[in-house]
Design a protein around this motif. Sequence first.
Motif, PDB file in Angstrom:
ATOM      1  N   UNK A  29       0.845  -1.205   0.000  1.00  0.00           N
ATOM      2  CA  UNK A  29       0.000   0.000   0.000  1.00  0.00           C
ATOM      3  C   UNK A  29       0.879   1.254   0.000  1.00  0.00           C
ATOM      4  N   UNK A  30       1.905   1.265   0.837  1.00  0.00           N
ATOM      5  CA  UNK A  30       2.777   2.445   0.884  1.00  0.00           C
ATOM      6  C   UNK A  30       3.658   2.543  -0.360  1.00  0.00           C
ATOM      7  N   UNK A  31       4.162   1.401  -0.857  1.00  0.00           N
ATOM      8  CA  UNK A  31       5.003   1.444  -2.064  1.00  0.00           C
ATOM      9  C   UNK A  31       4.229   1.981  -3.267  1.00  0.00           C
ATOM     10  N   UNK A  32       2.933   1.730  -3.302  1.00  0.00           N
ATOM     11  CA  UNK A  32       2.130   2.154  -4.452  1.00  0.00           C
ATOM     12  C   UNK A  32       1.789   3.650  -4.434  1.00  0.00           C
ATOM     13  N   UNK A  83      -8.158   7.309  -0.905  1.00  0.00           N
ATOM     14  CA  UNK A  83      -7.394   8.553  -0.971  1.00  0.00           C
ATOM     15  C   UNK A  83      -5.988   8.283  -0.467  1.00  0.00           C
ATOM     16  N   UNK A  84      -5.093   9.219  -0.709  1.00  0.00           N
ATOM     17  CA  UNK A  84      -3.727   9.062  -0.208  1.00  0.00           C
ATOM     18  C   UNK A  84      -3.709   8.961   1.306  1.00  0.00           C
ATOM     19  N   UNK A  86      -4.719   5.612   2.391  1.00  0.00           N
ATOM     20  CA  UNK A  86      -3.676   4.622   2.085  1.00  0.00           C
ATOM     21  C   UNK A  86      -2.534   4.702   3.097  1.00  0.00           C
ATOM     22  N   UNK A  87      -2.130   5.911   3.447  1.00  0.00           N
ATOM     23  CA  UNK A  87      -1.057   6.067   4.445  1.00  0.00           C
ATOM     24  C   UNK A  87      -1.515   5.452   5.773  1.00  0.00           C
ATOM     25  N   UNK A  88      -2.730   5.797   6.191  1.00  0.00           N
ATOM     26  CA  UNK A  88      -3.234   5.338   7.490  1.00  0.00           C
ATOM     27  C   UNK A  88      -3.493   3.830   7.495  1.00  0.00           C
ATOM     28  N   UNK A  89      -4.033   3.298   6.404  1.00  0.00           N
ATOM     29  CA  UNK A  89      -4.292   1.855   6.342  1.00  0.00           C
ATOM     30  C   UNK A  89      -2.969   1.091   6.434  1.00  0.00           C
ATOM     31  N   UNK A  90      -1.938   1.585   5.745  1.00  0.00           N
ATOM     32  CA  UNK A  90      -0.619   0.963   5.842  1.00  0.00           C
ATOM     33  C   UNK A  90      -0.103   1.012   7.271  1.00  0.00           C
ATOM     34  N   UNK A  91      -0.197   2.172   7.880  1.00  0.00           N
ATOM     35  CA  UNK A  91       0.259   2.320   9.272  1.00  0.00           C
ATOM     36  C   UNK A  91      -0.458   1.338  10.193  1.00  0.00           C
ATOM     37  N   UNK A 144       3.895  11.457   9.844  1.00  0.00           N
ATOM     38  CA  UNK A 144       2.827  11.107   8.898  1.00  0.00           C
ATOM     39  C   UNK A 144       1.677  12.124   8.953  1.00  0.00           C
ATOM     40  N   UNK A 145       1.316  12.609  10.138  1.00  0.00           N
ATOM     41  CA  UNK A 145       0.239  13.609  10.237  1.00  0.00           C
ATOM     42  C   UNK A 145       0.585  14.884   9.476  1.00  0.00           C
ATOM     43  N   UNK A 146       1.870  15.226   9.425  1.00  0.00           N
ATOM     44  CA  UNK A 146       2.286  16.474   8.778  1.00  0.00           C
ATOM     45  C   UNK A 146       2.297  16.377   7.254  1.00  0.00           C
ATOM     46  N   UNK A 147       2.189  15.167   6.694  1.00  0.00           N
ATOM     47  CA  UNK A 147       2.287  14.974   5.236  1.00  0.00           C
ATOM     48  C   UNK A 147       1.237  15.803   4.483  1.00  0.00           C
ATOM     49  N   UNK A 148       1.551  16.192   3.258  1.00  0.00           N
ATOM     50  CA  UNK A 148       0.596  16.972   2.455  1.00  0.00           C
ATOM     51  C   UNK A 148      -0.775  16.305   2.344  1.00  0.00           C
ATOM     52  N   UNK A 149      -0.810  14.978   2.223  1.00  0.00           N
ATOM     53  CA  UNK A 149      -2.102  14.289   2.081  1.00  0.00           C
ATOM     54  C   UNK A 149      -2.867  14.251   3.396  1.00  0.00           C
ATOM     55  N   UNK A 150      -2.223  14.623   4.498  1.00  0.00           N
ATOM     56  CA  UNK A 150      -2.874  14.584   5.808  1.00  0.00           C
ATOM     57  C   UNK A 150      -3.093  16.038   6.275  1.00  0.00           C
TER      58      UNK A 150
END
Lengths: 286, 286
Positions: free
Chosen positions: A77-80, A101-102, A105-110, B78-84
């Motif tokens: 998920x994160x690599x994609x 959404x991005x 995806x970030x949160x699901x990976x985490x 991760x919270x600071x990321x543009x998508x977040x």
Amino acid sequence: MQSRLSAVKSQVQAALDRAIGDLPGGELRDAMAYACAGGKRIRAFLVMESARLHGVPDDAALPVAAAVEALHAYSLVHDDLPAMDDDDLRRGQPTVHVKWSEATAILAGDALQSLAFGLLADPAIGDAATRRLVAAFAQAVGGAGMVWGQALDIKAETAVTPLTLDQITRLQGGKTGALIRFAAIAGPLIADADPAPLAAYAEALGLAFQIADDILDVTGNEDVTGKRVGKDASAGKATFVSLLGLDGARAEAARLVADADAALAPYGENAANLRQLARFVIERDT
Amino acid sequence: MQSRLSAVKSQVQAALDRAIGDLPGGELRDAMAYACAGGKRIRAFLVMESARLHGVPDDAALPVAAAVEALHAYSLVHDDLPAMDDDDLRRGQPTVHVKWSEATAILAGDALQSLAFGLLADPAIGDAATRRLVAAFAQAVGGAGMVWGQALDIKAETAVTPLTLDQITRLQGGKTGALIRFAAIAGPLIADADPAPLAAYAEALGLAFQIADDILDVTGNEDVTGKRVGKDASAGKATFVSLLGLDGARAEAARLVADADAALAPYGENAANLRQLARFVIERDT
């Protein structure tokens, strides 16, 4: 091997469904479940076979197999993600950031990474084994393992000079090799036995796996692989194929399968499934 | 309290520096170290005090304190990321994705989560305690804890109707509350003692902490807080201040500090530092 692999597939899927089903409902949980669906489950199979070879019962091995697959799912998920490999297709389906959404995806990976570590705390595994597994898993995943390899890979994409064979081998030893190694030595880790033969097997297997991936990126059919092909070549990225040629890469993969076979000598005929897996890994078309 | 907090700060920083220093060098490791520098170390302090109250020696508590801070650091990256939350400033410095890249920020966060779990496998903690900690940590972090709360928060930003007080309380109970709760009950978890009093303390403390954050977003000075202020109000986001008013929010925070105080009754005077921490949390200007 195929019937055992099918059995492992459904056992692991059920374990993952149970763990994810325990979470509060919502997009995050949906995305986690989506990311964990399907896949070849080679890593889970390695865990279950490695455990069997060391007399570890299935109920202790299964949470570890599920952990390895949850971790693998997070890494995909994160690599994609657009900031990483920017892939829109995975296992023939839209990737998580495309479907949701991005941020999701970030949160699901985490959350899948946390879930994976949490699975290692299953009481069936035993406290001392849990401690050994958590230490080895953190090592395989983090800043000295899979994530380290992925960071090198991202860096290589913008480098002026393509990587050498030695550099690619080390990079892939982290990116794909570290988790495969963990899966293969899970049995000895749980049983507190010598991991050396399975570690040697995994080293050869992991590299063969990656070479096969590079070959598929050149020769594969998108409809069959379920992911974009030809990406590495069009990105001018050094791969085992670009460095060794197609025939050279095939020969190297075959050599590694022989190495993997030899490493299993201490297990004799008991390791027939793992021997077959090594052949399957370089013959697969997906 | 301040002298103990200072001591904890340097102990935890040293533990994090050691753990990160063991990793292979490169951008990834640099970004991890950068993300772990500074901070108030309130969570680490909670771990160390909770451990002290349960007779857990410092060498068993310290890896847990470092784990909680590494985890907290990952969540901020991760919270600071543009998508977040798309923040460019943190602790007065450029955020990781601004200083390096989005890919490096995603990977550094991922590797910090692995590092955090790995720290819980420190042999000084004891095998059974490690198992309890890993299970509780995974629960506090993943799809039912911090990450779940962050997913709700992201979702709320694009929702048509602002959240109610009840919804915000639940959301923050995950987003900031879950890790604070884990830190506060680390002592009982390690010692296999009743976590109820410290869990009640943490629940009040976590909410007071978040209300104080919302107040700082309105009244704070960017030069002092080291992060952007006024973001929530300009985004039209429901906060404890928008729902209760500034005076109402202050009164609620004070009431929660009294609750936190009351929860510590079983520990008597031994819990003086934790009582002071609760007051510090709502009086801080950063």
